[in-house]
Structures are given as structure tokens and as C-alpha cells.
Scaffold this active site. Sequence first.
Site, PDB file in Angstrom:
ATOM      1  N   GLY A 221      71.812 -22.384  41.247  1.00 39.96           N
ATOM      2  CA  GLY A 221      72.994 -22.525  40.392  1.00 39.96           C
ATOM      3  C   GLY A 221      73.121 -21.228  39.632  1.00 39.96           C
ATOM      4  O   GLY A 221      72.315 -20.941  38.748  1.00 39.96           O
ATOM      5  N   HIS A 222      74.077 -20.392  40.021  1.00 41.41           N
ATOM      6  CA  HIS A 222      74.227 -19.073  39.408  1.00 41.41           C
ATOM      7  C   HIS A 222      75.495 -19.064  38.552  1.00 41.41           C
ATOM      8  O   HIS A 222      76.597 -19.197  39.077  1.00 41.41           O
ATOM      9  CB  HIS A 222      74.277 -17.979  40.490  1.00 41.41           C
ATOM     10  CG  HIS A 222      72.984 -17.845  41.238  1.00 41.41           C
ATOM     11  ND1 HIS A 222      72.769 -16.899  42.207  1.00 41.41           N
ATOM     12  CD2 HIS A 222      71.809 -18.532  41.132  1.00 41.41           C
ATOM     13  CE1 HIS A 222      71.523 -17.015  42.660  1.00 41.41           C
ATOM     14  NE2 HIS A 222      70.942 -18.001  42.034  1.00 41.41           N
TER      15      HIS A 222
ATOM     16  N   ASP B  76      66.646 -19.296  37.303  1.00 40.47           N
ATOM     17  CA  ASP B  76      67.576 -19.412  36.181  1.00 40.47           C
ATOM     18  C   ASP B  76      67.420 -18.286  35.162  1.00 40.47           C
ATOM     19  O   ASP B  76      67.668 -18.467  33.968  1.00 40.47           O
ATOM     20  CB  ASP B  76      67.418 -20.772  35.470  1.00 40.47           C
ATOM     21  CG  ASP B  76      67.662 -21.921  36.413  1.00 40.47           C
ATOM     22  OD1 ASP B  76      68.469 -21.756  37.341  1.00 40.47           O
ATOM     23  OD2 ASP B  76      67.050 -22.988  36.218  1.00 40.47           O
TER      24      ASP B  76
ATOM     25  N   LYS C  64      70.538 -14.448  37.060  1.00 37.24           N
ATOM     26  CA  LYS C  64      70.875 -13.584  38.206  1.00 37.24           C
ATOM     27  C   LYS C  64      72.388 -13.523  38.435  1.00 37.24           C
ATOM     28  O   LYS C  64      72.948 -12.453  38.670  1.00 37.24           O
ATOM     29  CB  LYS C  64      70.170 -14.108  39.483  1.00 37.24           C
ATOM     30  CG  LYS C  64      68.649 -14.090  39.371  1.00 37.24           C
ATOM     31  CD  LYS C  64      67.987 -14.720  40.572  1.00 37.24           C
ATOM     32  CE  LYS C  64      68.184 -16.216  40.663  1.00 37.24           C
ATOM     33  NZ  LYS C  64      67.502 -17.017  39.629  1.00 37.24           N
TER      34      LYS C  64
ATOM     35  N   GLN D 179      66.466 -18.545  43.098  1.00 43.62           N
ATOM     36  CA  GLN D 179      65.195 -19.014  42.538  1.00 43.62           C
ATOM     37  C   GLN D 179      64.451 -17.839  41.885  1.00 43.62           C
ATOM     38  O   GLN D 179      65.103 -16.930  41.401  1.00 43.62           O
ATOM     39  CB  GLN D 179      64.333 -19.708  43.613  1.00 43.62           C
ATOM     40  CG  GLN D 179      64.881 -21.064  44.071  1.00 43.62           C
ATOM     41  CD  GLN D 179      66.001 -20.978  45.078  1.00 43.62           C
ATOM     42  OE1 GLN D 179      65.882 -20.337  46.105  1.00 43.62           O
ATOM     43  NE2 GLN D 179      67.129 -21.624  44.788  1.00 43.62           N
TER      44      GLN D 179
HETATM   45  P1  GDP Z   1      70.559 -17.888  37.563  1.00 38.86           P
HETATM   46  O1  GDP Z   1      70.220 -19.089  38.380  1.00 38.86           O
HETATM   47  O2  GDP Z   1      69.451 -16.891  37.519  1.00 38.86           O
HETATM   48  O3  GDP Z   1      71.875 -17.253  37.950  1.00 38.86           O
HETATM   49  O4  GDP Z   1      70.722 -18.407  36.063  1.00 38.86           O
HETATM   50  P2  GDP Z   1      71.542 -19.716  35.595  1.00 38.86           P
HETATM   51  O5  GDP Z   1      72.984 -19.434  35.675  1.00 38.86           O
HETATM   52  O6  GDP Z   1      71.028 -20.929  36.280  1.00 38.86           O
HETATM   53  O7  GDP Z   1      71.030 -19.856  34.119  1.00 38.86           O
HETATM   54  C1  GDP Z   1      71.233 -18.869  33.162  1.00 38.86           C
HETATM   55  C2  GDP Z   1      72.016 -19.481  32.001  1.00 38.86           C
HETATM   56  O8  GDP Z   1      71.959 -18.622  30.897  1.00 38.86           O
HETATM   57  C3  GDP Z   1      73.485 -19.665  32.310  1.00 38.86           C
HETATM   58  O9  GDP Z   1      73.970 -20.764  31.601  1.00 38.86           O
HETATM   59  C4  GDP Z   1      74.101 -18.356  31.800  1.00 38.86           C
HETATM   60  O10 GDP Z   1      75.469 -18.503  31.440  1.00 38.86           O
HETATM   61  C5  GDP Z   1      73.259 -18.115  30.592  1.00 38.86           C
HETATM   62  N1  GDP Z   1      73.039 -16.711  30.242  1.00 38.86           N
HETATM   63  C6  GDP Z   1      72.887 -15.641  31.072  1.00 38.86           C
HETATM   64  N2  GDP Z   1      72.584 -14.539  30.356  1.00 38.86           N
HETATM   65  C7  GDP Z   1      72.547 -14.925  29.065  1.00 38.86           C
HETATM   66  C8  GDP Z   1      72.244 -14.241  27.848  1.00 38.86           C
HETATM   67  O11 GDP Z   1      71.931 -13.066  27.808  1.00 38.86           O
HETATM   68  N3  GDP Z   1      72.290 -14.990  26.682  1.00 38.86           N
HETATM   69  C9  GDP Z   1      72.600 -16.313  26.686  1.00 38.86           C
HETATM   70  N4  GDP Z   1      72.621 -16.940  25.524  1.00 38.86           N
HETATM   71  N5  GDP Z   1      72.888 -16.967  27.821  1.00 38.86           N
HETATM   72  C10 GDP Z   1      72.839 -16.297  28.989  1.00 38.86           C
HETATM   73  P1  IMO Z   2      68.389 -20.478  40.796  1.00 35.73           P
HETATM   74  O1  IMO Z   2      68.796 -19.640  41.979  1.00 35.73           O
HETATM   75  C1  IMO Z   2      65.409 -23.056  38.990  1.00 35.73           C
HETATM   76  C2  IMO Z   2      63.110 -25.634  41.678  1.00 35.73           C
HETATM   77  C3  IMO Z   2      63.328 -27.139  41.614  1.00 35.73           C
HETATM   78  C4  IMO Z   2      61.953 -27.620  42.033  1.00 35.73           C
HETATM   79  C5  IMO Z   2      61.545 -26.594  43.091  1.00 35.73           C
HETATM   80  C6  IMO Z   2      61.832 -27.050  44.528  1.00 35.73           C
HETATM   81  O2  IMO Z   2      69.521 -21.104  40.086  1.00 35.73           O
HETATM   82  O3  IMO Z   2      67.467 -19.712  39.907  1.00 35.73           O
HETATM   83  P2  IMO Z   2      64.022 -27.359  45.991  1.00 35.73           P
HETATM   84  O4  IMO Z   2      65.297 -28.083  45.707  1.00 35.73           O
HETATM   85  O5  IMO Z   2      64.189 -25.909  46.241  1.00 35.73           O
HETATM   86  O6  IMO Z   2      63.193 -28.029  47.036  1.00 35.73           O
HETATM   87  O7  IMO Z   2      63.164 -27.503  44.623  1.00 35.73           O
HETATM   88  O8  IMO Z   2      62.280 -25.431  42.814  1.00 35.73           O
HETATM   89  N1  IMO Z   2      64.349 -24.849  41.899  1.00 35.73           N
HETATM   90  C7  IMO Z   2      64.920 -24.089  40.957  1.00 35.73           C
HETATM   91  N2  IMO Z   2      64.629 -23.926  39.655  1.00 35.73           N
HETATM   92  N3  IMO Z   2      66.409 -22.358  39.531  1.00 35.73           N
HETATM   93  C8  IMO Z   2      66.702 -22.501  40.834  1.00 35.73           C
HETATM   94  O9  IMO Z   2      67.603 -21.703  41.475  1.00 35.73           O
HETATM   95  C9  IMO Z   2      65.984 -23.430  41.612  1.00 35.73           C
HETATM   96  N4  IMO Z   2      66.022 -23.825  42.903  1.00 35.73           N
HETATM   97  C10 IMO Z   2      65.007 -24.684  43.067  1.00 35.73           C
HETATM   98  O10 IMO Z   2      63.654 -27.541  40.314  1.00 35.73           O
HETATM   99  O11 IMO Z   2      61.050 -27.497  40.959  1.00 35.73           O
HETATM  100 MG    MG Z   3      70.217 -21.164  38.171  1.00 33.58          MG
END
Ligand code: GDP
Ligand code: IMO
Ligand code: MG
Length: 420
Positions: A40-41, A13, A16, A222
Site C-alpha cells: 500500500g503506497h 510502510d 516509498k 515491503q
Molecule cells: P509505503 O508502503 O512505504 O509507500 O508507505 P505507506 O504509504 O504504507 O505508509 C506511509 C504513511 O506515512 C502514509 O500514510 C504516508 O502518507 C505517510 N507519510 C509519508 N511520509 C511522511 C512524513 O514524512 N511525515 C508524515 N507525518 N507522514 C508521512
Molecule cells: P508496503 O509495500 C508492511 C507484511 C504483512 C505480514 C507479512 C506477510 O506497503 O511497504 P503477505 O501478505 O505479504 O503474505 O504478508 O508481510 N506486509 C507488509 N507490511 N508493508 C507492506 O507493503 C507489506 N506487505 C506485506 O503484514 O506481516
Molecule cells: Mg505501505
Amino acid sequence: MKIDILLGLQWGDEGKGKIVDALTPEYDIVARFQGGPNAGHTIEFNGVKHVLHLIPSGIFHEGKINIIGNGLVIDPVVFRHEVDSLGLDIGIVRERLLISLKAHLILPTHKLLDAAHETSLGESKIGSTLRGIGPAYTDKAARGGLRVGDLYRKDFRELYRARADEHLRTLRGYGFSDDLKDLEEEWFESVGYLMQFRTVNADYHLDMSLREGRRVLAEGAQGTMLDIDFGTYPYVTSSSTVAAGACTGLGIAPALAGEVFGIFKAYCTRVGSGPFPTELDDADGQMMRDRGHEYGSTTGRPRRCGWLDLPALKYAIMINGVTRLFMMKADVLAGFSEIKVCRSYTVGGMEVSELPYCLNDIESLNYINLPGWHCDIAGCRSWSELPPELKNYIGYIEKETGVPVTIVSVGPDRSATIYR
Ligand code: GDP
Ligand code: IMO
Ligand code: MG
């Protein structure tokens, strides 16, 4: 041409999705190399937010190819919902998307096994996303998995039945007694839907594309601290989230790896169980969660928050051979009077800057305090507009890691990205 790799350096998270989308104009192909619908991207542009789980984050760009690599585990049901939620015409998605024949399938019983296994662990549960990831990769390693290419076999139904029946025998041991009829009906309908999309020998396709001079960006899911080998085992996911995983997850020779972009938040978060040295259970942690909207993109769970952990960041940089750092969510730290950075741990009474084998052995953390900034930076669009305290923080990280920070992200929108 070489292939650039973009991956998370923390516990996932990091942002990416946002950065892959922002960088896609510079590439011809975006290829996801591991994970599955546990990811979840999030991507935001034109006031609309999209969350992708399986589909690479370049999908919103015209003329770009997105590849789901062999390293992934695909749930056809999630895939179908995801395509429906994109807001794109299905014909356009078919044009832009290629699915590796060697990617594995998540069966309905994999999800049930995930839940049964987690329940059986009680207090020690991994905190899995319950998307069937662990059981699907278990079958892959045990050489019993079903792959996208198997869908075209005449005996696919029989293969499926044998697999699902074996899973059911295990599930009965866990006390499961329901029948699978509805789940299987939905799954097979979704398989039919998935089969409308183009499949490919992604390894040959990428090889040819690179020879023709096309630019490829490999997208990780991840983060390094969730890697099956190098993460906080056993509290990890079941795939190789590191740069080496891009080679095995796409069929890329190591010598073809180019830049390695390492993404990190200006602080740390973790969702699910397991060690998290810098975790804050106080008002500062809550402020990060509130300001950063730190709730899981896939499960909605509140993310645990804490200060930046330099030993962990340096370890991730080492394992991945990171050539450039991208700092995300710098805007979230505005308003903290001090920015704390964990620079070392105390283990067995000694100060250490390496991650110990067992993170629970860390007795205390040694922090450095840097001055915070109070202005809102969400509207900044150039390096020169950023406050000196943030530049100082970035300079400290660069000095400690020896890697330049070339992107600073100051908001979720595509446009809130500062390139240096
Ligand atoms: P990923 O799994 O690495 O793609 O990241 P996620 O989408 O799960 O989580 C990142 C969260 O932070 C999302 O809700 C994005 O919309 C948000 N986000 C990304 N970059 C920024 C930033 O620079 N500032 C803020 N405030 N939010 C951001
Ligand atoms: P993105 O790509 C954050 C965590 C789960 C749990 C562990 C194992 O959005 O960064 P799993 O379902 O893979 O067996 O869970 O890994 N986890 C993540 N945490 N971002 C993710 O993906 C994750 N995918 C799995 O919360 O701790
Ligand atoms: Mg994510």
C-alpha cells in the site's frame, strides 16, 4: 545509463510511495520489481490522498512510463479497482502503464489458500495481508504459476481450470466447501479489463531504454526485514524485497544497478506478526501511532511502533549496498523529550551489534538517548529550518552507518520533502 533502486529498509510502510512520486520528475520510467497487492503506497498532493497497490508510484506524472515488472504477482480484480480509483482517464493510464508478460497472476483460489493457511497456523500466523501473495509465489516457485503472457493463449481457460481445481483439492483438505462461481466470474471480467492494457517484454524494453539514455527508477515494495531470505523468517513476505530483487524482478544485470536509495522511518513500525526488537507497548509507542497515523494502508490494521533499531538498519544497508539514506516521518518525533536509538543488543550476556540468527534470542536492548525537539517541523522546507536536535540525530545515524541522509521528509504531502 544505470538504474537507480529505491527500497524500504525496515518492515515496510517507510514512505516509498511518497518519495517515488516526489522523485519521478527526475526519471523517465518507474518500474515496480516485486510484491503485489499486499503493498500500500500512499501519495498525497493537492490535498488528495491516493493508495497504490500494484501500479508504480510514478503514475500521476505526465509523460512518464510505469512498468509492472516480472517480479510481481498481479490480482486482476485489485488492478481494476485500483485503475478506477486513480481519478485519471483510463486512456491516460493505458499510455503511462506497461505490464510485463512474465508477471504472475493471483487466482481467486490463491486468496482462499492464503486465508486457509493462516487459519491453520493459529497463534503462529504470519499476519498476512490475505491478498494471496504466499500461494501465488509458491506456485511460481513450484513452476505451476499462470503469467500475464498466458492470458493470450487459446487454452488459457483450461490452464486456469486445471490450476484452480488443484487448489480446490487442497482447500477441501482445509474444510472449504463453497463454490467459486461468483469469484471466478469477477476474476475473468477483471482479466478482460486488464487485457486492455499494454503488455511488454519488460526486460528488453528496459534494456533498450537504458541504452537510449533514459533514466529508470526501480520501486520496491515491503522492506528488507520482510525479505524472503534476509527478513525475520518465517514472518516475512514471499518475494525478494532487497536490491538483488530489482535485478531478478525486472531483468536488470547487477552491473547496471546505480544508486540504491534506502528509505527508513525516523522510528520503526511493523504490521503483522513476528519479532520486532524495539517495539514499545507504552505511551511512547501509542504517541508514535497517533501522530504518525500508523494504521496499515492496505488492511487498516494498527501498526506496531518502536524506536529506531540501528543493528537492523545497518544490516539492511549492508544487504542492499545503500548509497543514500532518506529519512521519513521526522515530523512525527517532535515533542518527545528524548529520542532513543537502539545501538546494540545483548545476546547470551554479550553486547552484539549484529542481528542474531533468531531475534528472539535478544535478551535486552542497549539504547543511546539523544535530545528531542519540541517545535513542529511539518512546515519546514529547507535543511536550515530544521532544529539542531534533529540535525544531531541525523548526524548520529550518518556517523554510525557511514551513509549520507540526503532527503528528510516532514509530512505526507509531496511538497513536505527536504533535499540536502
Ligand atoms: P509505503 O508502503 O512505504 O509507500 O508507505 P505507506 O504509504 O504504507 O505508509 C506511509 C504513511 O506515512 C502514509 O500514510 C504516508 O502518507 C505517510 N507519510 C509519508 N511520509 C511522511 C512524513 O514524512 N511525515 C508524515 N507525518 N507522514 C508521512
Ligand atoms: P508496503 O509495500 C508492511 C507484511 C504483512 C505480514 C507479512 C506477510 O506497503 O511497504 P503477505 O501478505 O505479504 O503474505 O504478508 O508481510 N506486509 C507488509 N507490511 N508493508 C507492506 O507493503 C507489506 N506487505 C506485506 O503484514 O506481516
Ligand atoms: Mg505501505
